[in-house]
Scaffold this motif. Structure first.
Motif, PDB file in Angstrom:
ATOM      1  N   CYS A  77       0.845  -1.196   0.000  1.00 22.38           N
ATOM      2  CA  CYS A  77       0.000   0.000   0.000  1.00 22.38           C
ATOM      3  C   CYS A  77       0.880   1.245   0.000  1.00 22.38           C
ATOM      4  O   CYS A  77       2.019   1.202   0.452  1.00 22.38           O
ATOM      5  CB  CYS A  77      -0.881   0.042   1.243  1.00 22.38           C
ATOM      6  N   TYR A  79      -3.152  13.925  -7.422  1.00 22.40           N
ATOM      7  CA  TYR A  79      -2.893  12.593  -7.973  1.00 22.40           C
ATOM      8  C   TYR A  79      -3.749  12.364  -9.203  1.00 22.40           C
ATOM      9  O   TYR A  79      -4.757  13.022  -9.428  1.00 22.40           O
ATOM     10  CB  TYR A  79      -3.127  11.500  -6.931  1.00 22.40           C
ATOM     11  N   VAL A  92      -4.942   8.722 -11.555  1.00 22.04           N
ATOM     12  CA  VAL A  92      -4.896   7.275 -11.761  1.00 22.04           C
ATOM     13  C   VAL A  92      -4.948   7.051 -13.265  1.00 22.04           C
ATOM     14  O   VAL A  92      -5.870   7.526 -13.935  1.00 22.04           O
ATOM     15  CB  VAL A  92      -6.065   6.558 -11.057  1.00 22.04           C
ATOM     16  N   ALA A 100      -1.133   4.929  -9.954  1.00 20.70           N
ATOM     17  CA  ALA A 100      -1.446   6.240  -9.398  1.00 20.70           C
ATOM     18  C   ALA A 100      -0.149   7.040  -9.356  1.00 20.70           C
ATOM     19  O   ALA A 100       0.884   6.541  -8.925  1.00 20.70           O
ATOM     20  CB  ALA A 100      -2.018   6.102  -7.988  1.00 20.70           C
ATOM     21  N   TRP A 105      -4.290   9.741   2.550  1.00 21.91           N
ATOM     22  CA  TRP A 105      -4.851   8.914   1.488  1.00 21.91           C
ATOM     23  C   TRP A 105      -4.184   7.554   1.482  1.00 21.91           C
ATOM     24  O   TRP A 105      -2.991   7.438   1.707  1.00 21.91           O
ATOM     25  CB  TRP A 105      -4.635   9.583   0.136  1.00 21.91           C
ATOM     26  N   PHE A 136      -3.595   4.277  -1.008  1.00 22.32           N
ATOM     27  CA  PHE A 136      -3.629   3.769  -2.377  1.00 22.32           C
ATOM     28  C   PHE A 136      -3.218   2.303  -2.367  1.00 22.32           C
ATOM     29  O   PHE A 136      -2.289   1.927  -1.657  1.00 22.32           O
ATOM     30  CB  PHE A 136      -2.651   4.546  -3.275  1.00 22.32           C
ATOM     31  N   GLU A 180      -4.914   2.518  -7.186  1.00 26.04           N
ATOM     32  CA  GLU A 180      -6.102   3.365  -7.054  1.00 26.04           C
ATOM     33  C   GLU A 180      -6.279   3.825  -5.612  1.00 26.04           C
ATOM     34  O   GLU A 180      -5.782   3.196  -4.674  1.00 26.04           O
ATOM     35  CB  GLU A 180      -7.356   2.650  -7.541  1.00 26.04           C
ATOM     36  N   ALA A 181      -6.973   4.937  -5.453  1.00 25.05           N
ATOM     37  CA  ALA A 181      -7.260   5.468  -4.120  1.00 25.05           C
ATOM     38  C   ALA A 181      -8.325   4.582  -3.477  1.00 25.05           C
ATOM     39  O   ALA A 181      -9.398   4.386  -4.036  1.00 25.05           O
ATOM     40  CB  ALA A 181      -7.739   6.905  -4.209  1.00 25.05           C
TER      41      ALA A 181
END
Length: 106
Positions: free
Chosen positions: A20, A31, A33, A63, A85, A87, A91-92
């Motif tokens: 992560c 950011y 993606v 990302a 955040w 990720f 992706e978030a």
């Protein structure tokens, strides 16, 4: 802890455990993606265009996180100041506000 340290000045950071990626925006981070269908990206600071479709596969997703958007023809998401955040797999996954730590008595 991030909010406490950030109270002393700008404290944006990226931290990864190999699976992560965590991004803290104390002031400004953005950011994007990128995933299929890939298109071309034009750099903001140079007249250079990159065709991501030529160097990726349909299964790729990534990302990209930066202090400010790196391209001028793509939509970047601005991270609100004081947010953390998470990720995963490009992706978030989630984000939340970082709260100030408890006041310490002196």
């Amino acid at each position: 802890l991030a909010a406490e340290i950030g109270a002393h000045g700008e404290f944006n950071f990226l931290l990864s455990n190999g699976d992560c990626l965590f991004a803290h925006a104390s002031t400004r981070l953005s950011y994007i993606v990128r995933q299929a269908p890939f298109s071309q990206a034009h750099l903001s600071d140079q007249d250079v265009t990159i065709d991501f479709d030529a160097v990726t596969t349909p299964n790729d997703r990534v990302a990209v996180i930066a202090t400010q958007p790196l391209t001028d023809n793509e939509h970047w998401t601005t991270m609100a100041p004081g947010t953390l955040w998470w990720f995963e797999d490009g992706e978030a996954v989630r984000h939340s506000a970082t709260l100030p730590g408890p006041e310490k008595k002196r």
